[in-house]
Scaffold this motif. Structure first.
Motif, PDB file in Angstrom:
ATOM      1  N   GLY A   2       0.847  -1.194   0.099  1.00  0.00           N
ATOM      2  CA  GLY A   2       0.060  -0.066   0.055  1.00  0.00           C
ATOM      3  C   GLY A   2       0.980   1.141   0.063  1.00  0.00           C
ATOM      4  O   GLY A   2       2.294   1.270   0.062  1.00  0.00           O
ATOM      5  N   ASP A   3       0.176   2.578  -0.066  1.00  0.00           N
ATOM      6  CA  ASP A   3       0.798   3.726  -0.203  1.00  0.00           C
ATOM      7  C   ASP A   3       1.408   3.981   1.368  1.00  0.00           C
ATOM      8  O   ASP A   3       1.034   3.461   2.157  1.00  0.00           O
ATOM      9  N   ARG A   4       2.599   4.697   1.088  1.00  0.00           N
ATOM     10  CA  ARG A   4       3.415   5.189   2.360  1.00  0.00           C
ATOM     11  C   ARG A   4       2.863   6.702   2.665  1.00  0.00           C
ATOM     12  O   ARG A   4       3.061   7.213   1.445  1.00  0.00           O
ATOM     13  N   TRP A   5       2.644   7.208   3.522  1.00  0.00           N
ATOM     14  CA  TRP A   5       2.352   8.620   3.722  1.00  0.00           C
ATOM     15  C   TRP A   5       3.311   9.421   4.583  1.00  0.00           C
ATOM     16  O   TRP A   5       3.900   8.769   5.645  1.00  0.00           O
ATOM     17  N   GLN A   6       3.542  10.549   4.077  1.00  0.00           N
ATOM     18  CA  GLN A   6       4.647  11.444   5.013  1.00  0.00           C
ATOM     19  C   GLN A   6       3.357  12.429   5.624  1.00  0.00           C
ATOM     20  O   GLN A   6       2.598  12.998   5.153  1.00  0.00           O
ATOM     21  N   VAL A   7       3.580  12.296   6.886  1.00  0.00           N
ATOM     22  CA  VAL A   7       2.493  13.082   7.895  1.00  0.00           C
ATOM     23  C   VAL A   7       3.229  14.184   8.566  1.00  0.00           C
ATOM     24  O   VAL A   7       4.276  13.915   9.409  1.00  0.00           O
ATOM     25  N   GLU A   8       2.727  15.374   8.647  1.00  0.00           N
ATOM     26  CA  GLU A   8       3.469  16.404   8.996  1.00  0.00           C
ATOM     27  C   GLU A   8       2.382  17.250   9.898  1.00  0.00           C
ATOM     28  O   GLU A   8       1.233  17.221   9.549  1.00  0.00           O
ATOM     29  N   VAL A   9       2.590  17.910  11.146  1.00  0.00           N
ATOM     30  CA  VAL A   9       1.805  18.608  11.716  1.00  0.00           C
ATOM     31  C   VAL A   9       2.459  20.199  11.719  1.00  0.00           C
ATOM     32  O   VAL A   9       3.602  20.299  11.985  1.00  0.00           O
ATOM     33  N   ASP A  10       1.621  21.146  11.495  1.00  0.00           N
ATOM     34  CA  ASP A  10       2.214  22.527  11.573  1.00  0.00           C
ATOM     35  C   ASP A  10       1.851  22.931  13.086  1.00  0.00           C
ATOM     36  O   ASP A  10       0.635  23.671  13.330  1.00  0.00           O
ATOM     37  N   ASP A  67       6.328   8.653  -1.537  1.00  0.00           N
ATOM     38  CA  ASP A  67       7.399   8.458  -2.678  1.00  0.00           C
ATOM     39  C   ASP A  67       7.048   9.737  -3.705  1.00  0.00           C
ATOM     40  O   ASP A  67       8.428   9.930  -4.697  1.00  0.00           O
ATOM     41  N   THR A  68       6.011  10.303  -3.730  1.00  0.00           N
ATOM     42  CA  THR A  68       5.843  11.260  -4.777  1.00  0.00           C
ATOM     43  C   THR A  68       5.606  12.734  -4.507  1.00  0.00           C
ATOM     44  O   THR A  68       5.691  13.878  -5.179  1.00  0.00           O
ATOM     45  N   GLY A  69       5.327  12.828  -3.308  1.00  0.00           N
ATOM     46  CA  GLY A  69       5.085  14.287  -2.582  1.00  0.00           C
ATOM     47  C   GLY A  69       3.678  14.799  -2.972  1.00  0.00           C
ATOM     48  O   GLY A  69       3.293  15.776  -2.587  1.00  0.00           O
ATOM     49  N   GLU A  70       2.962  13.885  -3.675  1.00  0.00           N
ATOM     50  CA  GLU A  70       1.355  14.226  -3.995  1.00  0.00           C
ATOM     51  C   GLU A  70       0.688  14.393  -2.950  1.00  0.00           C
ATOM     52  O   GLU A  70       0.675  13.651  -1.673  1.00  0.00           O
ATOM     53  N   THR A  71      -0.183  15.302  -2.824  1.00  0.00           N
ATOM     54  CA  THR A  71      -0.993  15.762  -1.510  1.00  0.00           C
ATOM     55  C   THR A  71      -2.086  15.003  -1.618  1.00  0.00           C
ATOM     56  O   THR A  71      -2.946  14.612  -2.401  1.00  0.00           O
ATOM     57  N   VAL A  72      -2.391  14.321  -0.392  1.00  0.00           N
ATOM     58  CA  VAL A  72      -3.449  13.341   0.116  1.00  0.00           C
ATOM     59  C   VAL A  72      -4.270  14.342   0.901  1.00  0.00           C
ATOM     60  O   VAL A  72      -5.663  14.472   0.621  1.00  0.00           O
ATOM     61  N   PHE A  73      -3.984  15.113   1.757  1.00  0.00           N
ATOM     62  CA  PHE A  73      -4.754  16.022   2.798  1.00  0.00           C
ATOM     63  C   PHE A  73      -3.973  17.165   3.172  1.00  0.00           C
ATOM     64  O   PHE A  73      -2.901  17.066   3.409  1.00  0.00           O
ATOM     65  N   PRO A  74      -4.403  18.630   2.858  1.00  0.00           N
ATOM     66  CA  PRO A  74      -5.675  18.746   2.748  1.00  0.00           C
ATOM     67  C   PRO A  74      -6.042  18.842   1.236  1.00  0.00           C
ATOM     68  O   PRO A  74      -5.002  18.854   0.453  1.00  0.00           O
ATOM     69  N   PRO A  75      -7.156  18.333   0.522  1.00  0.00           N
ATOM     70  CA  PRO A  75      -7.486  18.334  -0.544  1.00  0.00           C
ATOM     71  C   PRO A  75      -6.905  19.842  -1.714  1.00  0.00           C
ATOM     72  O   PRO A  75      -7.130  20.894  -0.885  1.00  0.00           O
ATOM     73  N   ASP A  76      -6.353  19.712  -2.653  1.00  0.00           N
ATOM     74  CA  ASP A  76      -6.415  21.023  -3.473  1.00  0.00           C
ATOM     75  C   ASP A  76      -7.586  21.543  -3.972  1.00  0.00           C
ATOM     76  O   ASP A  76      -8.345  20.763  -4.483  1.00  0.00           O
ATOM     77  N   ASP A  77      -7.768  22.667  -3.842  1.00  0.00           N
ATOM     78  CA  ASP A  77      -8.943  23.325  -4.097  1.00  0.00           C
ATOM     79  C   ASP A  77      -8.964  23.840  -5.558  1.00  0.00           C
ATOM     80  O   ASP A  77      -7.860  24.187  -5.939  1.00  0.00           O
TER      81      ASP A  77
END
Length: 77
Positions: A2-10, A67-77
């Motif tokens: 499955g996908d691996r996510w990079q998770v960050e908190v501001d 792996d790609t840096g593609e945004t999962v959340f928040p969605p691009d509006d």
């Protein structure tokens, strides 16, 4: 696999509501200043982590594909 996510908190935005820990206790923790931190910078994609991000009252949680840096959340509006 499955996908691996990079998770960050501001942490400049985080208000320490603890909603992320309630939704995904294996994914987030609060420090002594009640600031959220991901338990690991990368994790397997999971519904609880996404629910935590969606439930954050100030949208302080960002998720991208590791792996790609593609945004999962928040969605691009």
């Amino acid at each position: 696999m499955g996908d691996r996510w990079q998770v960050e908190v501001d942490r400049g935005v985080c208000i320490g509501s603890g909603m992320c820990v309630n939704h995904a206790p294996d994914g987030f923790r609060l420090d002594s200043a009640r600031q959220s931190h991901p338990r690991a910078p990368q994790s397997d994609a999971s519904e609880p982590i996404l629910t935590a991000a969606e439930g954050c009252p100030v949208e302080a949680i960002m998720i991208t594909l590791a792996d790609t840096g593609e945004t999962v959340f928040p969605p691009d509006d």
